[in-house]
Design a protein around this motif. Structure first.
Motif, PDB file in Angstrom:
ATOM      1  N   GLY A   1       0.825  -1.198   0.000  1.00 11.31           N
ATOM      2  CA  GLY A   1       0.000   0.000   0.000  1.00 11.31           C
ATOM      3  C   GLY A   1       0.857   1.244   0.000  1.00 11.31           C
ATOM      4  O   GLY A   1       2.072   1.194   0.193  1.00 11.31           O
ATOM      5  N   CYS A   2       0.239   2.380  -0.199  1.00  8.82           N
ATOM      6  CA  CYS A   2       0.997   3.626  -0.256  1.00  8.82           C
ATOM      7  C   CYS A   2       1.491   4.064   1.117  1.00  8.82           C
ATOM      8  O   CYS A   2       2.396   4.879   1.225  1.00  8.82           O
ATOM      9  CB  CYS A   2       0.171   4.727  -0.934  1.00  8.82           C
TER      10      CYS A   2
ATOM     11  N   THR B   1      -0.193  -2.939   5.495  1.00  4.67           N
ATOM     12  CA  THR B   1      -1.622  -3.219   5.396  1.00  4.67           C
ATOM     13  C   THR B   1      -1.992  -4.320   6.381  1.00  4.67           C
ATOM     14  O   THR B   1      -1.141  -5.104   6.803  1.00  4.67           O
ATOM     15  CB  THR B   1      -2.027  -3.677   3.974  1.00  4.67           C
ATOM     16  N   TYR B   2      -3.257  -4.364   6.743  1.00  2.35           N
ATOM     17  CA  TYR B   2      -3.797  -5.443   7.563  1.00  2.35           C
ATOM     18  C   TYR B   2      -4.493  -6.429   6.644  1.00  2.35           C
ATOM     19  O   TYR B   2      -5.160  -6.039   5.691  1.00  2.35           O
ATOM     20  CB  TYR B   2      -4.825  -4.917   8.567  1.00  2.35           C
TER      21      TYR B   2
ATOM     22  N   CYS C   1      -6.400   6.928   0.947  1.00  2.00           N
ATOM     23  CA  CYS C   1      -7.552   6.050   0.678  1.00  2.00           C
ATOM     24  C   CYS C   1      -7.938   5.240   1.912  1.00  2.00           C
ATOM     25  O   CYS C   1      -8.987   4.606   1.941  1.00  2.00           O
ATOM     26  CB  CYS C   1      -7.266   5.137  -0.503  1.00  2.00           C
ATOM     27  N   GLY C   2      -7.084   5.214   2.945  1.00  2.27           N
ATOM     28  CA  GLY C   2      -7.392   4.505   4.178  1.00  2.27           C
ATOM     29  C   GLY C   2      -7.108   3.015   4.145  1.00  2.27           C
ATOM     30  O   GLY C   2      -7.390   2.308   5.107  1.00  2.27           O
ATOM     31  N   GLU C   3      -6.547   2.512   3.070  1.00  3.42           N
ATOM     32  CA  GLU C   3      -6.279   1.077   2.943  1.00  3.42           C
ATOM     33  C   GLU C   3      -4.955   0.652   3.563  1.00  3.42           C
ATOM     34  O   GLU C   3      -4.763  -0.541   3.824  1.00  3.42           O
ATOM     35  CB  GLU C   3      -6.294   0.666   1.468  1.00  3.42           C
TER      36      GLU C   3
ATOM     37  N   PHE D   1     -14.952  -5.114   9.931  1.00  2.00           N
ATOM     38  CA  PHE D   1     -13.985  -5.204  11.015  1.00  2.00           C
ATOM     39  C   PHE D   1     -13.068  -3.998  10.907  1.00  2.00           C
ATOM     40  O   PHE D   1     -12.659  -3.615   9.810  1.00  2.00           O
ATOM     41  CB  PHE D   1     -13.158  -6.489  10.910  1.00  2.00           C
ATOM     42  N   VAL D   2     -12.746  -3.389  12.052  1.00  2.69           N
ATOM     43  CA  VAL D   2     -11.886  -2.214  12.098  1.00  2.69           C
ATOM     44  C   VAL D   2     -10.783  -2.475  13.115  1.00  2.69           C
ATOM     45  O   VAL D   2     -11.047  -2.978  14.215  1.00  2.69           O
ATOM     46  CB  VAL D   2     -12.687  -0.953  12.493  1.00  2.69           C
TER      47      VAL D   2
END
Length: 101
Positions: free
Chosen positions: A31-32, A36-37, A95-97, A82-83
């Protein structure tokens, strides 16, 4: 790693409707933001995994990034997901990813 009661219930429901043993939470490069999860089904725990609430496994590499994290289930209108709330994050990409440490 903490799992809220709501998230635990949803994990149990999802795993029960699959052929999996449980779920796996992993931190990967990508990811940027750099990390990442990944939340996937787990066929069985590995010897070096840490098991939480008898349903969630985290590998030895990811454990250091998730020590004080919390897995929650959130509902916003029609969106349910899921958060992961992680105090070690220093920010998220636009983007929140993905996230920064």
């Amino acid at each position: 790693m903490k799992i809220t009661e709501t998230a635990l219930t949803k994990l149990q429901e999802r795993v029960a409707s699959s052929d999996a043993w449980g779920a796996r939470l992993k931190v990967s490069g990508g990811g940027c933001g750099g990390y990442t999860y990944e939340l996937t089904y787990a066929e069985c725990p590995e010897l070096t995994d840490r098991i939480y609430q008898d349903i969630l496994v985290i590998d030895i590499y990811s454990q250091e990034y998730l020590t004080d994290a919390q897995l929650d289930w959130q509902v916003n209108g029609l969106n349910e997901e899921f958060v992961i709330k992680n105090n070690q994050e220093s920010g998220r990409c636009g983007c929140g990813e993905s996230f920064y440490l």
